[in-house]
Design an enzyme around this catalytic site. Structure first.
Site, PDB file in Angstrom:
ATOM      1  CE  LYS A 125      -3.219  -2.116   0.043  1.00  0.00           C
ATOM      2  NZ  LYS A 125      -4.805  -3.271   0.322  1.00  0.00           N
TER       3      LYS A 125
HETATM    4  C1  LIG Z   1      -4.940  -4.347   1.131  1.00  0.00           C
HETATM    5  C2  LIG Z   1      -6.123  -3.765   1.185  1.00  0.00           C
HETATM    6  C3  LIG Z   1      -7.649  -4.416   2.650  1.00  0.00           C
HETATM    7  C4  LIG Z   1      -7.041  -5.237   3.763  1.00  0.00           C
HETATM    8  O1  LIG Z   1      -6.295  -4.888   3.635  1.00  0.00           O
HETATM    9  P1  LIG Z   1      -4.443  -6.084   4.371  1.00  0.00           P
HETATM   10  O2  LIG Z   1      -4.389  -4.264   5.493  1.00  0.00           O
HETATM   11  O3  LIG Z   1      -3.633  -6.739   4.384  1.00  0.00           O
HETATM   12  O4  LIG Z   1      -6.047  -6.739   5.822  1.00  0.00           O
HETATM   13  C5  LIG Z   1      -9.203  -4.414   2.078  1.00  0.00           C
HETATM   14  N1  LIG Z   1      -9.453  -3.862   0.907  1.00  0.00           N
HETATM   15  C6  LIG Z   1      -8.800  -3.027   0.059  1.00  0.00           C
HETATM   16  C7  LIG Z   1      -9.811  -2.432  -1.011  1.00  0.00           C
HETATM   17  C8  LIG Z   1      -7.802  -3.515  -0.631  1.00  0.00           C
HETATM   18  O5  LIG Z   1      -6.615  -3.492  -1.389  1.00  0.00           O
END
Ligand SMILES: *Cc1c(COP(=O)(O)O)cnc(C)c1O
Length: 400
Positions: free
Chosen positions: A203
């Protein structure tokens, strides 16, 4: 345009793209401070007297960044969604409307608490949840909507807010991909009732793992905080558990990394925006490639992904991707429609006792034939890289 690399021609791009993650002395220093403080966790631990815990500082800064009044840190973006739904008052058996074009966590996080995802199709030109399809699915069992800001592009929050208000539904923003994004000048994440973010490695704001919940509602903040802190209440006793909760706390080490990463965010965001604009210019008008539409009310796009669509008669999406990859362009196929995911269908059946199948023809067609993306770190590369990516994609598109 030259012979395709897959047929033995020279690839459009042979040098590596920008590396990810990015860090420096600041992160080293902040991590060292946590280590030496003795306070490593999100609760308890004997801090040295001059140490100011980083989690509350980070939460304050993050809330400011998203124009939210409150932020609660949490173990990851998946749990953040479950907690946000609980904090907004949803109960097992309630239904929440979600888009099918998203990471599986949007739906699985609801199912983790027995909340049933109902899939509303996406918009053809943006790949974002279609508010009119949402409204058509509302029944007496519907208690919430999750707007996903996929790729970093805010969903139509104005219309979704109207619909949520009209039907008395909670509106949650899954902003895992959209840190820094804004809708009509307002940071996303607290436009709806609660917003959720991810700090997972891929992210745009990265602590390895981690998540944040944002809100402007004091009660929701307190609910969320309490759920993440084994049901404790702010300023309550250590063994006072007034609510049902779990330990979903982040550590001080993660907060230290986020504090460092936040100082780099603005520069990285501008770079991605600049490169996305250049890529738009270079690709626009290319036969076989169609750019997504961007609502003018999106005042800032976070570009976690650079998505576009293929528009080719006989070409298969996977064939295009194979050829692009051979050109040195790491083009990816993207999501598989969540409404067709077996684990989602089976878990829904486990909770409801019935097999529920949702048709999302727009999403299904786009996933199969059209939608592709490049990930955010490509957009952190230099101008030459972006030009070579565009050239590689054009070479492939023109070969059909
Ligand atoms: C990455 C992501 C998540 C989950 O986040 P994590 O920190 O990996 O648990 C949820 N929704 C979307 C759209 C994502 O891209």
């Amino acid at each position: 345009m030259g012979k395709l690399a897959i047929d033995g021609g020279s690839p459009a791009r042979t040098t590596p793209f920008a590396t990810w993650p990015v860090y420096g002395d600041l992160e080293m220093q902040l991590l060292k401070e946590v280590l030496e403080s003795g306070k490593w966790g999100g609760a308890g631990g004997a801090a040295k007297s001059n140490y100011e815990p980083k989690l509350p500082q980070m939460e304050r800064k993050f809330a400011e960044l998203q124009n939210a009044q409150y932020a609660v840190s949490v173990v990851n973006g998946t749990v953040a969604i479950t907690v946000a739904l609980q904090a907004a008052g949803l109960k097992p058996g309630d239904e929440v409307i979600v888009p099918p074009y998203t990471f599986i966590a949007t739906a699985s996080a609801a199912l983790a608490y027995g909340i049933i995802p109902v899939f509303a199709d996406i918009e053809e030109d943006t790949l974002l949840i279609d508010p009119e399809k949402v409204e058509a699915l509302i029944t007496a069992r519907t208690k919430g909507i999750i707007a996903v800001h996929i790729a970093g592009a805010p969903a139509n929050m104005t219309r979704l807010k109207e619909i949520a208000a009209k039907h008395g539904l909670a509106l949650i923003e899954d902003a895992a991909q959209a840190v820094g994004a804004s809708w009509e000048g307002q940071g996303i994440g607290a436009i709806g009732d609660l917003g959720t973010f991810s700090l997972q490695s891929s992210k745009n704001l990265n602590a390895g793992e981690g998540g944040i919940i944002t809100t402007n509602n004091r009660d929701y903040w307190e609910n969320a905080w309490s759920i993440c802190n084994v049901g404790r209440v702010p300023n309550g006793g250590w063994y006072q558990h007034d609510r049902f909760g779990q330990n979903y706390r982040m550590s001080e080490f993660q907060a230290a990394v986020v504090m460092g990463q936040m100082t780099r965010l603005e520069e990285q965001m501008s770079k991605r925006e600049q490169n996305a604009k250049l890529l738009d210019e270079l690709l626009s008008g290319t036969k076989g490639i169609r750019l997504l539409k961007q609502d003018p009310r999106i005042t800032r796009h976070a570009y976690h992904l650079y998505m576009f669509k293929l528009d080719l008669e006989q070409a298969e999406k996977n064939d295009f991707i194979r050829k692009a990859n051979a050109e040195g362009v790491p083009l990816a196929a993207g999501y598989i429609p969540l409404n067709r995911n077996q684990s989602i269908i089976e878990t829904t059946k486990m909770w409801t006792g019935e097999e529920r199948v949702y048709d999302c023809p727009v999403c299904e067609r786009l996933c199969e034939k059209e939608a592709v993306w490049l990930t955010q770190h490509i957009l952190l590369s230099d101008e030459q890289a972006i030009r070579e990516v565009a050239h590689g994609l054009q070479k492939v598109a023109q070969s059909y």
